[in-house]
Design an enzyme around this catalytic site. Structure first.
Site, mmCIF file in Angstrom:
data_model
loop_
_atom_site.group_PDB
_atom_site.id
_atom_site.type_symbol
_atom_site.label_atom_id
_atom_site.label_comp_id
_atom_site.label_asym_id
_atom_site.label_seq_id
_atom_site.Cartn_x
_atom_site.Cartn_y
_atom_site.Cartn_z
ATOM 1 C CG HIS A 176 67.659 13.401 -2.057
ATOM 2 N ND1 HIS A 176 68.521 13.168 -1.017
ATOM 3 C CD2 HIS A 176 66.786 12.342 -2.070
ATOM 4 C CE1 HIS A 176 68.209 12.026 -0.424
ATOM 5 N NE2 HIS A 176 67.154 11.519 -1.040
ATOM 6 C CG HIS A 205 69.208 7.598 -2.870
ATOM 7 N ND1 HIS A 205 68.400 6.509 -2.706
ATOM 8 C CD2 HIS A 205 68.625 8.603 -2.179
ATOM 9 C CE1 HIS A 205 67.363 6.833 -1.959
ATOM 10 N NE2 HIS A 205 67.475 8.107 -1.613
ATOM 11 C CD GLU A 243 69.650 7.726 1.205
ATOM 12 O OE1 GLU A 243 69.679 8.956 0.983
ATOM 13 O OE2 GLU A 243 68.605 7.125 1.525
#
Length: 339
Positions: free
Chosen positions: A103, A172, A303
């Site tokens: 991420h 998210h 996601e």
């Protein structure tokens, strides 16, 4: 106009909350992480509940946030070894998950203070500038995340760069359609428009194969409860490759999720080629909103995204963004009660 209020500071920078309401939905957003902090949706009888996991105050967000509701980037999901080659140049990123990057690194977009660029009664646009070299990524990136109420909720993530780079922005949010804090999501049902999936290794990195879902726990082409489909004790943390074509609005049907008890149903469409289904195995009874405790599998993340480790996998759709191009990722969430 949207309701905007100051809710405190993180690292000496003010955090503001934005509330939007319309079409039977109400959402609360934070400038910290361009984050979806609340999403209130009615059940089949019209009673609303907040269906996204989160925290009540900034101290708890810092301690227990775990990407909850955040806009993640600059390149969401995992990059093997935190490195890739772009135009013949080796790029080394910050490695924040063992030897790999997750991420966007330890100071990803989920931990950044985004500014409110514009807002109205039905939308808010957050913006951020990521300088060249931040977390190792080349190029100065201008990124935006827009939340818009339009019958449903439309989330648009966009970016431009002044030098070649890689970009994969995701939202998210973790959903529990029974309501956050209502236990686990194992009895909720999913249908996903995906004929293939990406198998992963012990580090949750794609092996590079693209396999059929037929005969596997990843086959959600017909509705199945999450609990009945579980591939193992760790649940799902896998990319499903979407097979439905793009419609005239540039979006493809992605996923339908239903809570049989409340009757809440989420229908998701996206411009992206994949969706990371994650069922929240890491939750372990920690605190949530309104006094809730989040057990294992307290929520699922869907996601929509480009594929994980795409910069190292030429067989995957590419994530390179060059000057003059505009990165755009759109997801649309519609809520209708199940019969």
């Amino acid at each position: 106009m949207a309701a905007v209020e100051s809710i405190g500071e993180i690292g000496g920078t003010e955090v503001r909350a934005v509330t939007l309401e319309g079409g039977g939905l109400r959402l609360r957003l934070l400038t910290w992480g361009a984050r979806l902090a609340e999403l209130w949706v009615p059940d089949r009888t019209g009673v609303p509940a907040d269906i996204v996991l989160g925290q009540d105050n900034l101290a708890d967000w810092l301690a227990h946030g775990s990407y909850l509701g955040a806009t993640c980037g600059r390149h969401a999901n995992r990059i093997a070894g935190g490195r890739f080659v772009l135009d013949g140049r080796a790029v080394q990123l910050d490695r924040n998950e063992g030897a790999n990057t997750l991420h966007g690194g330890a100071a990803g977009f989920d931990l950044k203070h985004w500014r409110i660029e514009s807002h109205s009664a039905s939308h808010v646009t957050f913006a951020i500038t990521s300088p060249d070299g931040e977390m190792g990524f080349p190029g100065t990136l201008q990124a935006r995340a827009t939340y818009r109420l339009d019958a449903g909720l439309v989330i648009t993530m966009a970016a431009q760069t002044d030098a070649p780079t890689v970009v994969n922005l995701v939202n998210h949010a973790y959903f529990n359609l029974a309501g956050q804090g209502a236990g686990d999501i194992l009895g909720q049902e999913l249908q996903v428009e995906a004929g293939f999936y990406l198998p992963v290794d012990d580090h949750k990195l794609p092996t590079g194969e693209i396999l059929s879902v037929a005969g596997t726990p990843f086959d959600f082409r017909q509705p199945r409860s999450i609990g009945a489909a579980m591939p193992g004790p760790g649940g799902f943390d896998h990319n499903l490759c979407l097979s439905s074509p793009l419609a005239g609005d540039g979006l493809r049907p992605c996923l339908s999720a239903t809570d049989p008890v409340s009757g809440r149903r989420l229908r998701l469409a996206t411009s992206a080629p994949g969706v990371q289904l994650y069922t929240g195995a890491h939750f372990a009874g920690g605190p949530g909103k309104a006094g809730a405790r989040y057990p294992r599998f307290a929520g699922f993340a869907a996601e929509t995204q480009d594929f994980p480790d795409a910069p190292n996998r030429p067989q995957f759709p590419g994530t390179v963004l060059r000057p003059g191009q505009v990165y755009s990722h759109v997801m649309r969430l519609d809520f209708t009660p199940a019969p």
